[in-house]
Design a protein around this motif. Structure first.
Motif, PDB file in Angstrom:
ATOM      1  N   VAL A 181       0.874  -1.176   0.000  1.00  0.00           N
ATOM      2  CA  VAL A 181       0.000   0.000   0.000  1.00  0.00           C
ATOM      3  C   VAL A 181       0.910   1.224   0.000  1.00  0.00           C
ATOM      4  CG1 VAL A 181      -1.743   1.291   1.277  1.00  0.00           C
ATOM      5  CG2 VAL A 181      -1.844  -1.226   1.197  1.00  0.00           C
ATOM      6  N   MET A 182       0.857   1.985  -1.090  1.00  0.00           N
ATOM      7  CA  MET A 182       1.845   3.027  -1.324  1.00  0.00           C
ATOM      8  C   MET A 182       1.933   4.058  -0.203  1.00  0.00           C
ATOM      9  SD  MET A 182       3.684   2.407  -3.907  1.00  0.00           S
ATOM     10  CE  MET A 182       3.574   0.676  -3.436  1.00  0.00           C
ATOM     11  N   ASP A 183       0.793   4.471   0.340  1.00  0.00           N
ATOM     12  CA  ASP A 183       0.837   5.474   1.408  1.00  0.00           C
ATOM     13  C   ASP A 183       1.647   4.969   2.601  1.00  0.00           C
ATOM     14  OD1 ASP A 183      -0.650   7.220  -0.075  1.00  0.00           O
ATOM     15  OD2 ASP A 183      -2.553   6.817   0.951  1.00  0.00           O
ATOM     16  N   ASP A 184       1.471   3.692   2.916  1.00  0.00           N
ATOM     17  CA  ASP A 184       2.193   3.124   4.061  1.00  0.00           C
ATOM     18  C   ASP A 184       3.676   2.933   3.746  1.00  0.00           C
ATOM     19  OD1 ASP A 184      -0.168   3.064   5.483  1.00  0.00           O
ATOM     20  OD2 ASP A 184      -0.628   0.982   4.955  1.00  0.00           O
ATOM     21  N   VAL A 185       3.964   2.555   2.507  1.00  0.00           N
ATOM     22  CA  VAL A 185       5.368   2.397   2.107  1.00  0.00           C
ATOM     23  C   VAL A 185       6.078   3.751   2.128  1.00  0.00           C
ATOM     24  CG1 VAL A 185       6.946   1.666   0.286  1.00  0.00           C
ATOM     25  CG2 VAL A 185       4.839   0.382   0.693  1.00  0.00           C
ATOM     26  N   ILE A 186       5.394   4.772   1.632  1.00  0.00           N
ATOM     27  CA  ILE A 186       5.980   6.117   1.614  1.00  0.00           C
ATOM     28  C   ILE A 186       6.224   6.618   3.042  1.00  0.00           C
ATOM     29  CG2 ILE A 186       5.497   8.533   1.046  1.00  0.00           C
ATOM     30  CD1 ILE A 186       4.035   7.463  -1.472  1.00  0.00           C
ATOM     31  N   ALA A 187       5.277   6.323   3.940  1.00  0.00           N
ATOM     32  CA  ALA A 187       5.449   6.733   5.340  1.00  0.00           C
ATOM     33  C   ALA A 187       6.646   6.018   5.963  1.00  0.00           C
ATOM     34  CB  ALA A 187       4.176   6.435   6.127  1.00  0.00           C
ATOM     35  N   PHE A 188       6.796   4.739   5.637  1.00  0.00           N
ATOM     36  CA  PHE A 188       7.950   3.990   6.149  1.00  0.00           C
ATOM     37  C   PHE A 188       9.244   4.562   5.587  1.00  0.00           C
ATOM     38  CE2 PHE A 188      10.961   0.400   5.510  1.00  0.00           C
ATOM     39  CZ  PHE A 188      11.247   0.149   6.847  1.00  0.00           C
ATOM     40  N   GLU A 189       9.261   4.833   4.292  1.00  0.00           N
ATOM     41  CA  GLU A 189      10.452   5.395   3.655  1.00  0.00           C
ATOM     42  C   GLU A 189      10.824   6.734   4.288  1.00  0.00           C
ATOM     43  OE1 GLU A 189      13.475   5.996   0.557  1.00  0.00           O
ATOM     44  OE2 GLU A 189      12.521   4.286   1.539  1.00  0.00           O
ATOM     45  N   ALA A 190       9.820   7.536   4.611  1.00  0.00           N
ATOM     46  CA  ALA A 190      10.088   8.834   5.239  1.00  0.00           C
ATOM     47  C   ALA A 190      10.711   8.653   6.621  1.00  0.00           C
ATOM     48  CB  ALA A 190       8.791   9.638   5.348  1.00  0.00           C
ATOM     49  N   SER A 191      10.218   7.671   7.379  1.00  0.00           N
ATOM     50  CA  SER A 191      10.783   7.419   8.715  1.00  0.00           C
ATOM     51  C   SER A 191      12.222   6.919   8.612  1.00  0.00           C
ATOM     52  CB  SER A 191       9.920   6.407   9.479  1.00  0.00           C
ATOM     53  OG  SER A 191      10.044   5.102   8.933  1.00  0.00           O
ATOM     54  N   VAL A 192      12.494   6.144   7.571  1.00  0.00           N
ATOM     55  CA  VAL A 192      13.855   5.649   7.330  1.00  0.00           C
ATOM     56  C   VAL A 192      14.790   6.815   7.004  1.00  0.00           C
ATOM     57  CG1 VAL A 192      15.275   4.305   5.724  1.00  0.00           C
ATOM     58  CG2 VAL A 192      13.139   3.341   6.618  1.00  0.00           C
TER      59      VAL A 192
END
Length: 308
Positions: free
Chosen positions: A144-155
């Motif tokens: 789910v792109m929104d969740d992946v993007i949020a994870f990438e931002a935290s990384v």
């Protein structure tokens, strides 16, 4: 008789000062003998852990965990998810070890301590974002792109902090050959993380970032070779070449088919696992300690009370 009395008196007057002088000499001698002076100088060596490789292990294991998270989204292999949590456990062990040693930080290591505090604060957001991303992936059967993007931002927040710490701490570059090799593994794993993110997100920026990280690796290793001309970086250079070739093969299959070829992903994963095993061995800090020499002196003086 008068003459004898006068002679005796004169002799007494002469001998009296001599007796007093003899008594004073005895008192001075006794007083000197009664002074007990002892001096003890102790040289104490204390071993202070080197915080740089300890912080480096936190950094490295978090990079490894991030790579496993993206690997899970790419392959759907539950082993990748399990590996993610295994790497997080290693990160938490490294954090605990760092906290135990941070109280002995040298003045030039304070920047590392400050950076560690920031990383630990961001770490909670990273793990929470990963949990959310995994749940939605398992529910929807796809990322789910929104969740992946949020994870990438935290990384990105975590690793922007670690990069800042290294820039401030290593103003003149790593201080030893071992430190330079550790930093190269970190750079290489950062490129791997971006490589995995590209086919998951489909964002060309991720590919560009990965290729930029690979190019940066080449630039930095050339600098290290000049700084440490007697050191050999051939092994890690060969490893980097293999990993970059595997990553580019994965990019090509993704761009051709819309999904990364599982065989290409597996080939890259094999190389990365080999790299991680070698990298972790470099973060054994048991033999890297800073020796601090402290000198203390104690003088004890005991004097005789001459009026007693």
């Amino acid at each position: 008789m008068k003459m004898l009395f006068i002679c005796a008196l004169l002799i007494g007057l002469v001998m009296l000062p001599l007796g007093v002088m003899a008594e004073e000499g005895t008192l001075v001698e006794d007083e000197t003998a009664g002074v007990n002076i002892s001096e003890e100088i102790a040289i104490v060596e204390t071993n202070t852990p080197n915080l740089a490789p300890m912080f480096g292990k936190v950094h490295q294991t978090l990079l490894m965990a991030t790579e496993e998270a993206f690997g899970y989204l790419l392959t759907g292999d539950i082993a990748e998810k399990e590996a993610f949590f295994k790497e997080l456990a290693l990160s938490e062990e490294a954090m605990t070890a760092f906290e135990g040693a941070a109280s002995g930080a040298m003045e030039d290591e304070q920047v590392i301590v400050t950076g560690f505090d920031e990383v630990k604060t961001s770490y909670a957001n990273l793990t929470a974002a990963a949990d959310t991303m995994f749940v939605s992936f398992e529910t929807e059967g796809k990322p789910v792109m929104d969740d992946v993007i949020a994870f990438e931002a935290s990384v990105d927040i975590v690793f922007d902090t670690t990069d800042k710490v290294w820039d401030e701490y290593n103003v003149d570059g790593p201080a030893t050959v071992d430190a330079s090799v550790r930093s190269l593994y970190g750079r290489l794993l950062a490129a791997v993380q971006e490589s995995y993110a590209y086919p998951v997100l489909g964002d060309m920026i991720e590919k560009e970032d990965a290729l930029a990280d690979f190019a940066d690796f080449d630039t930095v290793i050339a600098q290290y070779e000049q700084k440490y001309p007697d050191a050999s970086y051939d092994d890690i250079k060969a490893m980097k070449a293999e990993i970059q070739a595997a990553a580019e093969a994965m990019f090509a299959s993704f761009e051709e088919n819309g999904t990364a070829d599982p065989a290409d992903v597996a080939a890259l994963e094999t190389l990365v696992e080999e790299m991680n095993e070698k990298a972790l061995k470099l973060f054994d800090t048991s033999s890297e300690e800073t020796v601090v020499i402290e000198e203390s002196s104690e003088i004890e003086e005991t004097a005789v009370n001459t009026t007693a």
